[in-house]
Design a protein around this motif. Structure first.
Motif, PDB file in Angstrom:
ATOM      1  N   TYR A   3       0.839  -1.188  -0.114  1.00 15.13           N
ATOM      2  CA  TYR A   3       0.096   0.015  -0.003  1.00 15.13           C
ATOM      3  C   TYR A   3       0.930   1.295   0.126  1.00 15.13           C
ATOM      4  N   GLN A   4       0.775   2.123  -0.957  1.00 14.61           N
ATOM      5  CA  GLN A   4       1.396   3.292  -1.021  1.00 14.61           C
ATOM      6  C   GLN A   4       1.260   4.561  -0.256  1.00 14.61           C
ATOM      7  N   GLY A   5      -0.024   4.830   0.462  1.00 16.79           N
ATOM      8  CA  GLY A   5      -0.398   5.734   1.012  1.00 16.79           C
ATOM      9  C   GLY A   5       0.337   6.167   2.022  1.00 16.79           C
ATOM     10  N   GLU A   6       0.252   7.577   2.584  1.00 14.57           N
ATOM     11  CA  GLU A   6       1.084   8.218   3.420  1.00 14.57           C
ATOM     12  C   GLU A   6       0.878   7.684   4.837  1.00 14.57           C
ATOM     13  N   TYR A   7      -0.470   7.060   4.846  1.00 16.12           N
ATOM     14  CA  TYR A   7      -0.956   6.745   6.363  1.00 16.12           C
ATOM     15  C   TYR A   7      -0.577   5.460   6.983  1.00 16.12           C
ATOM     16  N   ILE A   8       0.449   4.688   5.732  1.00 12.22           N
ATOM     17  CA  ILE A   8       1.165   3.425   6.107  1.00 12.22           C
ATOM     18  C   ILE A   8       2.220   4.009   7.123  1.00 12.22           C
ATOM     19  N   LYS A   9       2.714   5.051   6.654  1.00  7.03           N
ATOM     20  CA  LYS A   9       3.977   5.541   7.347  1.00  7.03           C
ATOM     21  C   LYS A   9       3.727   5.980   8.727  1.00  7.03           C
ATOM     22  N   ASN A  10       2.363   6.560   8.842  1.00  2.38           N
ATOM     23  CA  ASN A  10       1.905   7.151   9.983  1.00  2.38           C
ATOM     24  C   ASN A  10       1.862   5.794  11.176  1.00  2.38           C
ATOM     25  N   ILE A  11       1.085   4.792  10.499  1.00  7.29           N
ATOM     26  CA  ILE A  11       1.037   3.837  11.397  1.00  7.29           C
ATOM     27  C   ILE A  11       2.086   3.099  11.911  1.00  7.29           C
ATOM     28  N   ALA A  12       2.958   2.939  11.052  1.00  5.76           N
ATOM     29  CA  ALA A  12       4.296   2.690  11.347  1.00  5.76           C
ATOM     30  C   ALA A  12       5.046   3.424  12.350  1.00  5.76           C
ATOM     31  N   LEU A  13       5.037   4.542  12.251  1.00  5.13           N
ATOM     32  CA  LEU A  13       5.620   5.694  13.011  1.00  5.13           C
ATOM     33  C   LEU A  13       4.926   5.441  14.647  1.00  5.13           C
ATOM     34  N   LYS A  14       3.589   5.472  14.560  1.00  9.55           N
ATOM     35  CA  LYS A  14       2.942   5.083  15.721  1.00  9.55           C
ATOM     36  C   LYS A  14       3.492   3.797  16.664  1.00  9.55           C
ATOM     37  N   ILE A  15       3.752   2.938  15.638  1.00  4.83           N
ATOM     38  CA  ILE A  15       4.106   1.568  16.228  1.00  4.83           C
ATOM     39  C   ILE A  15       5.466   1.558  16.663  1.00  4.83           C
ATOM     40  N   TYR A  16       6.266   2.403  16.009  1.00  2.13           N
ATOM     41  CA  TYR A  16       7.677   2.641  16.318  1.00  2.13           C
ATOM     42  C   TYR A  16       7.755   3.427  17.620  1.00  2.13           C
TER      43      TYR A  16
END
Length: 551
Positions: free
Chosen positions: A195-208
């Motif tokens: 999935y290319q969306g920016e929201y994937i990065k946001n999810i990953a960041l929150k988990i990180y």
RNA sequence: GCCCCAGUAGCUCAGUUAGGAUAGAGCAACGGUUUCCUAAACCGUAGGUCAGAAGUUCAAGUCUUCUCUGGGGCACCA
């Protein structure tokens, strides 16, 4: 409000006249154009042949009897054989009193739904990303529909089915893991399939932020599960937030994963097999759906041992039946239509009544901005989020726009038009009618006119044609709601609001409501417009739209 | 090819559980309204072969059949 009453009267008269009739004759009792009267019936036209009486003669016979009724002012017979009925003015005044007494309950009819247990499923988006504007139409429609059903005495529930299992969820977790690894310092080329969306990065960041690099030390399976739990939670929370902003709440949330865990999938496969509706071919297990009206048989279990999307969906629908709902509504996009015959086939095969499952197809929405169509692809991350829409045009406008058109019609949503706060925008038109009434009431209060001192006798001072037209429109409200519920055509409601607002604006311009020299007349008119206000508020509330006191 | 949805004014669309009277709104166009409770409004004018054809009916935009046009769907994807 008087439809039922008149219907019964007409039936009684037909009995007395020894006229043969049946339900199949479709005797109508409708609102004609105002010049003809309040109600019109085609009874004489429809029944003339069967009873061998000329329509005009039969109409006259009905008219003579109907004219004697205590609620009827006059009855006229017209051209081919219509019977036009005008009600006594006294009844008009009673309408206003009813509205004031019932207030926020006016229009409701708890008898109508008979407490029938109804489930309305809508949105049911994959928890793989934020809600988009396609979900928004379903949200607006479904939420309003449930509000309407509840108002009409149905025991109605809204439900969101979370598709939190299967392929797309796997891709989600894989995508998040890659972004997470990038954050952890690994250099990774992000593949196109993810999935290319920016929201994937946001999810990953929150988990990180929550775990640091701890997840990298876990076993593959453990890591997957951690990422899964966290990702789904984050996405779902975002979806709930957006829905809340859109004035949409769900009574039930059902998780596909939990259904799977409880063994519902295996149950469906077992039941169907036991009844002999499955067979093996080419290494897959098939369902004989063609025996139940589907075009062809469908695969239940693929050669790789996984079930198709279809199976959990059947399992899910079975729970609806098991939970005792008497009427089921599914709101689907047009892309799901091919899916319905096999779903109904499975329900029938499993011994449940498929006819209580009603599908409402919401046709495609095309969004235009500055004359250009907005294109979307979730995979590429080019989505137009529901949240952006709400921020751009507001919840009130968006909901109204979605409900202006029939479910079955394609909807062209012009963002620029929705943003304009002018005549062109019907939402403001309606809300402004409400604000204007509030303004007049405020003004009246300053001049010491309040409805505390109101007496019903004052209503006899209402004599303007427009005043009766408005009351007539108000009296239709309860019937409008029922028609909307039965036909599932919610645009009737927005239409009604626009009509009522037009009548009021019209009235405002022609007739001064506050007249310092005539207290009784002023009171009567205030009573009238505050009744309009009640109906506007009730209807707007059903649509989930605010009724501002000032604009 | 088969299935679903749509085709009504220049544009966007209504036309209602159930076929009824002269097919309605909004926008755009043209003209008018402001000593007055919000001009975010109101009034008026103009604009139609209801995609086409046949049928049912006392009566069809509405029901039936066919044709044309547009959108969507016809997976061991979800």
């Amino acid at each position: 409000m008087f439809q039922n009453y008149l219907k019964l009267r007409i039936v009684k008269i037909l009995d007395k006249l020894k006229i043969k009739y049946s339900k199949a004759d479709n005797i109508s009792l409708k609102y004609p154009s105002p010049e003809f009267g309040d109600y019109a019936t085609n009874a004489a036209l429809v029944l003339s042949k069967k009873n061998k009486i000329k329509p005009m003669i039969l109409a006259k016979r009905i008219a003579v009897r109907l004219a004697k009724d205590k609620k009827v002012d006059k009855v006229k017979v017209a051209k081919p054989g219509f019977v036009n009925i005008t009600l006594k003015k006294k009844l008009y005044r009673e309408v206003l009193q009813t509205i004031q007494e019932e207030n926020s309950e006016f229009g409701s009819d708890k008898q109508f739904g008979q407490n029938k247990k109804v489930l309305v499923e809508f949105v049911s988006a994959n928890p793989t990303g934020p809600l988009n504007i396609v979900n928004a139409r379903a949200a607006a429609f479904g939420d309003t529909f449930v509000r309407l059903l509840k108002f009409l005495g149905y025991n109605a529930y809204s439900e969101f089915y979370i598709n939190d299992a299967g392929n797309q969820v796997d891709i989600l977790v894989e995508s998040v893991e890659l972004r997470y690894r990038q954050l952890s310092g690994e250099s990774i080329i992000y593949p196109e399939e993810a999935y290319q969306g920016e929201y994937i990065k946001n999810i990953a960041l929150k988990i990180y932020l929550k775990y640091g690099i701890k997840l990298l030390n876990l076993s593959k399976k453990e890591r997957f599960n951690e990422l899964l739990e966290n990702s789904l939670n984050i996405v779902l929370n975002e979806q709930v937030k957006d829905l809340k902003k859109f004035n949409v709440t769900f009574d039930n949330w059902i998780s596909e994963r939990k259904l799977r865990d409880k063994g519902y999938i295996e149950d469906v496969l077992t039941y169907l097999a036991e009844k002999g509706y499955t067979y093996e071919k080419d290494g897959a297990i098939w369902f004989t759906s063609s025996k139940f009206g589907d075009d062809k048989d469908r695969v239940l279990m693929k050669t790789d041992g996984n079930v198709t999307y279809f199976v959990p969906d059947v399992a899910y629908h079975l729970t609806k039946y098991e939970r005792g709902y008497e009427l089921l509504y599914d709101l689907f996009g047009p892309d799901h239509q091919g899916h319905v015959p096999r779903l109904k086939a499975a329900i029938t095969a499993l011994g449940y009544p498929a006819d209580i499952l009603k599908i409402i197809y919401l046709q495609q929405v095309n969004f235009f901005s500055k004359g250009k169509k907005i294109k979307m692809s979730k995979r590429k991350g080019a989505i137009y989020r529901m949240r952006n829409l709400i921020e751009e045009v507001g919840t009130d406008v968006a909901r109204f726009f979605f409900l202006m058109r029939r479910a079955n019609s394609h909807l062209d949503f012009d963002i620029e038009l929705a943003k304009t706060q002018s005549v062109e925008n019907p939402v403001y038109y309606v809300q402004y009618a409400h604000a204007r009434i509030c303004s007049i009431i405020r003004k009246a209060k300053m001049k010491n006119f309040t409805l505390n001192k109101f007496k019903p006798d004052y209503l006899q001072r209402l004599k303007e044609k427009l005043e009766f037209q408005i009351i007539r429109e108000l009296s239709r409200f309860p019937e409008i709601l029922k028609i909307a519920a039965i036909t599932t055509e919610l645009n009737i409601l927005t239409q009604y609001l626009t009509d009522l607002a037009t009548l009021f604006h019209n009235y405002y311009h022609k007739i001064p409501i506050i007249n310092s020299d005539d207290t009784e007349l002023t009171m009567a008119r205030l009573y009238l417009i505050s009744s309009v206000k009640i109906v506007l508020v009730n209807c707007l509330h059903l649509l989930g739209i605010s009724a501002p006191k000032k604009m």
